[in-house]
Design a protein around this motif. Structure first.
Motif, PDB file in Angstrom:
ATOM      1  N   ALA A   1     -32.138 -22.929  83.388  1.00  0.00           N
ATOM      2  CA  ALA A   1     -30.802 -23.524  83.359  1.00  0.00           C
ATOM      3  C   ALA A   1     -29.749 -22.570  82.816  1.00  0.00           C
ATOM      4  CB  ALA A   1     -30.813 -24.805  82.531  1.00  0.00           C
ATOM      5  N   GLY A   2     -30.149 -21.379  82.396  1.00  0.00           N
ATOM      6  CA  GLY A   2     -29.208 -20.396  81.886  1.00  0.00           C
ATOM      7  C   GLY A   2     -29.016 -20.421  80.395  1.00  0.00           C
ATOM      8  N   ARG A   3     -29.891 -21.138  79.699  1.00  0.00           N
ATOM      9  CA  ARG A   3     -29.772 -21.216  78.244  1.00  0.00           C
ATOM     10  C   ARG A   3     -30.629 -20.147  77.568  1.00  0.00           C
ATOM     11  NH1 ARG A   3     -29.287 -26.850  79.704  1.00  0.00           N
ATOM     12  NH2 ARG A   3     -27.357 -27.695  78.811  1.00  0.00           N
ATOM     13  N   VAL A   4     -30.451 -20.018  76.274  1.00  0.00           N
ATOM     14  CA  VAL A   4     -31.190 -19.046  75.471  1.00  0.00           C
ATOM     15  C   VAL A   4     -32.237 -19.797  74.662  1.00  0.00           C
ATOM     16  CG1 VAL A   4     -31.001 -17.146  73.830  1.00  0.00           C
ATOM     17  CG2 VAL A   4     -29.064 -17.711  75.301  1.00  0.00           C
ATOM     18  N   VAL A   5     -33.443 -19.257  74.597  1.00  0.00           N
ATOM     19  CA  VAL A   5     -34.553 -19.890  73.889  1.00  0.00           C
ATOM     20  C   VAL A   5     -35.011 -18.955  72.774  1.00  0.00           C
ATOM     21  CG1 VAL A   5     -36.972 -20.598  74.094  1.00  0.00           C
ATOM     22  CG2 VAL A   5     -35.323 -21.294  75.829  1.00  0.00           C
ATOM     23  N   ALA A   6     -35.348 -19.525  71.627  1.00  0.00           N
ATOM     24  CA  ALA A   6     -35.831 -18.741  70.487  1.00  0.00           C
ATOM     25  C   ALA A   6     -37.213 -19.227  70.078  1.00  0.00           C
ATOM     26  CB  ALA A   6     -34.867 -18.847  69.311  1.00  0.00           C
TER      27      ALA A   6
ATOM     28  N   ALA B   1     -30.346 -23.057  73.115  1.00  0.00           N
ATOM     29  CA  ALA B   1     -28.905 -23.156  72.886  1.00  0.00           C
ATOM     30  C   ALA B   1     -28.189 -22.580  74.115  1.00  0.00           C
ATOM     31  CB  ALA B   1     -28.517 -22.376  71.629  1.00  0.00           C
ATOM     32  N   PRO B   2     -26.964 -23.053  74.384  1.00  0.00           N
ATOM     33  CA  PRO B   2     -26.290 -24.176  73.734  1.00  0.00           C
ATOM     34  C   PRO B   2     -26.827 -25.514  74.228  1.00  0.00           C
ATOM     35  CG  PRO B   2     -24.934 -23.310  75.485  1.00  0.00           C
ATOM     36  CD  PRO B   2     -26.147 -22.421  75.421  1.00  0.00           C
ATOM     37  N   ALA B   3     -26.461 -26.586  73.545  1.00  0.00           N
ATOM     38  CA  ALA B   3     -26.964 -27.915  73.903  1.00  0.00           C
ATOM     39  C   ALA B   3     -25.852 -28.938  73.766  1.00  0.00           C
ATOM     40  CB  ALA B   3     -28.135 -28.302  73.007  1.00  0.00           C
ATOM     41  N   SER B   4     -25.979 -30.034  74.510  1.00  0.00           N
ATOM     42  CA  SER B   4     -25.011 -31.128  74.425  1.00  0.00           C
ATOM     43  C   SER B   4     -25.680 -32.358  73.829  1.00  0.00           C
ATOM     44  CB  SER B   4     -24.447 -31.460  75.812  1.00  0.00           C
ATOM     45  OG  SER B   4     -25.429 -32.090  76.607  1.00  0.00           O
TER      46      SER B   4
ATOM     47  N   SER C   1     -18.658 -26.978  73.693  1.00  0.00           N
ATOM     48  CA  SER C   1     -18.432 -28.376  73.357  1.00  0.00           C
ATOM     49  C   SER C   1     -19.735 -29.172  73.349  1.00  0.00           C
ATOM     50  CB  SER C   1     -17.453 -29.003  74.349  1.00  0.00           C
ATOM     51  OG  SER C   1     -17.322 -30.396  74.105  1.00  0.00           O
ATOM     52  N   TYR C   2     -19.918 -29.958  72.286  1.00  0.00           N
ATOM     53  CA  TYR C   2     -21.130 -30.757  72.131  1.00  0.00           C
ATOM     54  C   TYR C   2     -21.142 -31.959  73.067  1.00  0.00           C
ATOM     55  CZ  TYR C   2     -24.974 -32.946  69.477  1.00  0.00           C
ATOM     56  OH  TYR C   2     -26.177 -33.503  69.098  1.00  0.00           O
TER      57      TYR C   2
ATOM     58  N   GLN D   1     -22.243 -26.024  80.775  1.00  0.00           N
ATOM     59  CA  GLN D   1     -22.230 -25.591  79.379  1.00  0.00           C
ATOM     60  C   GLN D   1     -22.871 -24.229  79.202  1.00  0.00           C
ATOM     61  OE1 GLN D   1     -24.494 -28.024  76.653  1.00  0.00           O
ATOM     62  NE2 GLN D   1     -23.123 -27.608  74.962  1.00  0.00           N
ATOM     63  N   SER D   2     -23.853 -23.889  80.017  1.00  0.00           N
ATOM     64  CA  SER D   2     -24.524 -22.593  79.883  1.00  0.00           C
ATOM     65  C   SER D   2     -23.643 -21.432  80.322  1.00  0.00           C
ATOM     66  CB  SER D   2     -25.820 -22.586  80.693  1.00  0.00           C
ATOM     67  OG  SER D   2     -25.542 -22.720  82.081  1.00  0.00           O
TER      68      SER D   2
END
Length: 495
Positions: free
Chosen positions: A250-255, A266-269, A451-452, A482-483
């Motif tokens: 989805a284009g998010r970053v994972v740690a 992150a990021p997340a809504s 934005s959350y 959001q991503s």
């Protein structure tokens, strides 16, 4: 120049190399066997083996290495070798010659074996500590879909992700956090899909953390939160491999934190905490109905008890006439105001919930069911509460279990207490006031500077296809806004 050095060089900031690479000081200390042993003084778990016939000393931690790897790489090669052939063996690529004492010590701590031979020191990586086997997640159960979940070993977790994302575009950055524990933190993203500003920001936040120890991902995210004093979780965590992969795609970053069985993204809504992997493994109509049910459960768990308090205290005119007589008769036996009555029962439910969670599974389940029935019936017979309040509290408790995220569910349960107090003081106006404050608070929250409340604020109708409902896969053609992915299109269906 490494990626992290380029990252900070571009911003005009000197990188803190000690947080990312081996801690090599400008004045290196020459490593020796005695110096190494002195550093590990009083470490009874340190193993020091001597092979006098070939003048070799081995120093390592036995519980950090794999017995098979140690045998194949060290024991067998050194057992049938002449003294004159030792140097030829150590010249192989798997043996790394080092001179700095800090590198030797860090290598031993990271599961490497230090080989001391003729004033020279070599390190060989045979790291393979005992770890928990891969099993299903107990906190994120699903009916259909994969059942493997992460464990406490980061290398295993990375391999689980690599098995599903077989692409060279999956990038992994290694950071470190904890001055004493020195936990490894791995930042994962897919090059070309993730927004690099999010990657840089997450790296920056982890880089500035200065603490002694971090034990779990849920502890780490509290140090990098945009709003650490907010009751709402801003970074979703998960123990499921498929969830981590879906966040990456989805284009998010994972740690991934070494020592923790859960990852965070992150990021997340706010709405992301109400989705479950089950939504995607069944027909879209069923998935949509289930997701809408969760939002309905959110309203129930927030409103039911507080509405009871508000109506029975200030707004009797809202009660149907057929129910008014029964309700009045039930309340007349209770010596407390409705707000006290509701708070008492809510507190009892929370005590039963915590007791059931801390006890063994079979006993905890029995305590929850039997305790709830016995205490509820006894409270009604003793005149401490009304029958209708028991129904309202039980419905609110059951609805809170429908929310997939435990962290979000816990936040909602705590908010419920505040709404009950407002309802007991101001009636329906207090409930409206409480909801207004919650919405205002949510509107001001951000997750990794986004934005959350995305995609409600800012409004993006395309994202609604995977927020309030689970639309057919053919209709979900774009990644979440959001991503801020540079590659927006994720689904190209052929005619």
């Amino acid at each position: 120049m490494t990626f992290l050095q380029r990252l900070y060089h571009a911003k005009g900031k000197k990188p803190n190399v000690s947080d990312y690479e081996e801690e090599i000081s400008s004045e290196q200390t020459i490593a020796t066997l005695q110096h190494t042993l002195d550093n590990f003084k009083d470490c009874i778990d340190l193993v020091h083996r001597t092979l006098p016939e070939i003048s070799i000393n081995l120093v390592y931690f036995g519980h950090l290495i794999g017995s098979e790897e140690f045998s194949n790489e060290i024991t067998i090669p050194l057992s049938d070798i002449q003294a004159s052939e030792v140097q030829l063996l150590l010249n192989r690529s798997q043996y790394r010659e080092v001179t700095d004492s800090k590198v030797v010590i860090n290598g031993i701590l990271n599961g490497e074996v230090a080989i001391f031979y003729n004033e020279k020191i070599y390190l060989i990586n045979v790291y393979k500590p005992d770890s928990r086997s891969i099993q299903g997640s107990e906190s994120e159960t699903v009916i259909t879909g994969p059942h493997d979940s992460f464990v406490e070993t980061a290398s295993i977790n990375l391999s689980l992700i690599r098995r599903r994302v077989k692409s060279s575009h999956l990038k992994v950055l290694k950071l470190a956090v904890g001055e004493v524990t020195k936990n490894d933190v791995y930042i994962l993203y897919i090059d070309g899909l993730a927004n690099m500003e999010h990657v840089h920001e997450l790296v920056r936040r982890i880089n500035i953390i200065e603490i002694d120890a971090v034990y779990d991902s849920n502890m780490l995210i509290q140090y990098i939160d945009d709003s650490p004093n907010s009751i709402f979780p801003l970074f979703p965590t998960s123990e499921r491999t498929d969830v981590a992969v879906s966040k990456l795609v989805a284009g998010r970053v994972v740690a991934v934190l070494d020592g923790s069985p859960s990852i965070f993204s992150a990021p997340a809504s706010f709405f992301e905490f109400f989705s479950s992997p089950d939504d995607y493994y069944q027909r879209w109509l069923l998935g949509s109905a289930t997701r809408l049910l969760r939002f309905f459960a959110l309203i129930i768990t927030l409103l039911f008890t507080s509405l009871y308090v508000s109506i029975t205290t200030f707004h009797y005119e809202m009660i149907p006439e057929t129910l008014l007589l029964t309700l009045t008769e039930s309340i007349s036996r209770v010596p407390f105001p409705p707000v006290y009555e509701a708070l008492l029962m809510e507190l009892t439910i929370e005590l039963l919930r915590e007791a059931g969670a801390r006890l063994p599974a079979k006993i905890g389940q029995t305590i929850g069911i039997v305790g709830g029935i016995v205490i509820g019936q006894a409270a009604v017979q003793a005149g401490l509460t009304s029958n209708i309040l028991i129904i309202a509290v039980a419905s609110s408790a059951i609805a809170s279990f429908v929310i997939p995220s435990y962290m979000m569910s816990a936040s909602i349960r705590l908010i419920r207490f505040g709404l009950i107090i407002l309802a007991g003081v101001l009636g329906n106006f207090g409930i409206v006031l409480g909801f207004a404050y919650i919405i205002i608070h949510l509107s001001g929250l951000t997750s990794l500077n986004t934005s959350y409340l995305t995609p409600v604020a800012p409004f993006n109708f395309n994202d609604w296809l995977d927020i309030f409902i689970r639309a057919p896969f053919a209709a979900m053609k774009k990644r979440p806004s959001q991503s801020k992915s540079p590659n927006v299109v994720k689904n190209k269906m052929k005619e």
